[in-house]
Design a protein around this motif. Structure first.
Motif, PDB file in Angstrom:
ATOM      1  N   GLY A   4       0.726  -1.525   0.134  1.00 16.16           N
ATOM      2  CA  GLY A   4      -0.306   0.399   0.022  1.00 16.16           C
ATOM      3  C   GLY A   4       1.057   1.331   0.137  1.00 16.16           C
ATOM      4  N   GLU A  62      -3.254 -10.672   2.816  1.00 12.58           N
ATOM      5  CA  GLU A  62      -3.920  -9.135   2.493  1.00 12.58           C
ATOM      6  C   GLU A  62      -3.442  -8.632   1.347  1.00 12.58           C
ATOM      7  OE1 GLU A  62      -6.862  -7.175   3.771  1.00 12.58           O
ATOM      8  OE2 GLU A  62      -6.073  -6.205   2.511  1.00 12.58           O
ATOM      9  N   ARG A 107      -3.892  -7.690  -2.181  1.00  7.91           N
ATOM     10  CA  ARG A 107      -4.006  -6.288  -2.883  1.00  7.91           C
ATOM     11  C   ARG A 107      -3.722  -5.947  -4.145  1.00  7.91           C
ATOM     12  NH1 ARG A 107      -2.067  -3.007   2.509  1.00  7.91           N
ATOM     13  NH2 ARG A 107      -4.171  -3.448   3.620  1.00  7.91           N
ATOM     14  N   ARG A 113      -5.382  -4.758  -7.786  1.00  4.87           N
ATOM     15  CA  ARG A 113      -4.608  -3.894  -7.965  1.00  4.87           C
ATOM     16  C   ARG A 113      -5.130  -3.777  -9.603  1.00  4.87           C
ATOM     17  NH1 ARG A 113       1.423  -2.107  -6.766  1.00  4.87           N
ATOM     18  NH2 ARG A 113       1.745  -3.511  -7.569  1.00  4.87           N
TER      19      ARG A 113
END
Ligand code: 5GP
Length: 207
Positions: free
Chosen positions: A21, A134, A138, A142
């Motif tokens: 992130g 997680e 992610r 994306r």
């Protein structure tokens, strides 16, 4: 060539395993903090559909990258996931000359080189995902990278993670807002520490 930090800015490094992130954090940090400017890297990686040239990266060919490298154009450069990435010396000096802090979204190799070159004014922050599950989520969400690229990035996960010890601050990115808040506090604290150190240095010189 050396960066002359005449206006006493900070050099803030954000690193993390791919998918933790970091780039989203960097964007939010920049939006709310006009005293920080991003060092926009050069890369030979293919542009993702939602990326903009000169805003996210300066996308160039390997030939152009090699030419710039030969000209010593980069403050640091590295090969990451089979692509080349480099930080422009000139851009960093320009941001610093404006009296602003420079934000680097770079990997552990770049972080080592920036720390060596810019020393005491560097604030290095490593972002961890809350879990591997997680992170995978992610990376897939994306959805800008093909499957084989996502797999390649996951294969580097453990190696990238192992570099956390080289950073001054390590944060777990559970919630974007909380992480940005923590980074803002770190930066504020580091600015105060730096001002105090600079004052003491000045005093000592006059004693
Ligand atoms: P991505 O391809 O996902 O944008 O970036 C891959 C990795 O390269 C990320 O860890 C990113 O922080 C790093 N990176 C981006 N720009 C630079 C740079 O100029 N130098 C170095 N050393 N790493 C970079």
């Amino acid at each position: 060539m050396r960066i002359k930090n005449k206006k006493n800015g900070l050099f803030i490094i954000l690193s993390s395993p791919s998918g933790a992130g970091k780039t989203t954090i960097a964007k939010k940090l920049l939006k709310n903090n006009k005293n920080i400017e991003l060092s926009i890297s050069y890369t030979t990686r293919k542009k993702r559909p939602l990326e903009k040239n000169k805003k996210d990266y300066k996308f160039i060919s390997e030939g152009e990258f090699t030419k710039l490298k030969k000209k010593k154009y980069f403050l640091e450069w590295a090969k990451v996931f089979n692509n080349y990435y480099g930080t422009s010396f000139l851009q960093v000096q320009k941001i610093n000359n404006k009296g602003k802090d420079v934000l680097f979204d770079i990997d552990w190799q770049g972080s080592k080189k920036i720390k060596r070159k810019l020393g005491k004014d560097v604030v290095s922050i490593f972002i961890l995902p809350p879990s591997k599950k997680e992170l995978v989520k992610r990376l897939k969400k994306r959805a800008q990278d093909p499957d084989h690229i996502v797999r390649e990035r996951l294969s580097f996960y453990k190696m990238e993670l192992s570099h956390w010890k080289e950073y001054k601050y390590v944060l777990v990115n559970k919630s974007l807002n909380e992480t940005v808040k923590k980074i803002n506090s770190i930066i504020e604290t580091e600015r105060i520490i730096k001002q105090k150190k600079d004052l003491i240095l000045k005093k000592i010189r006059n004693l």
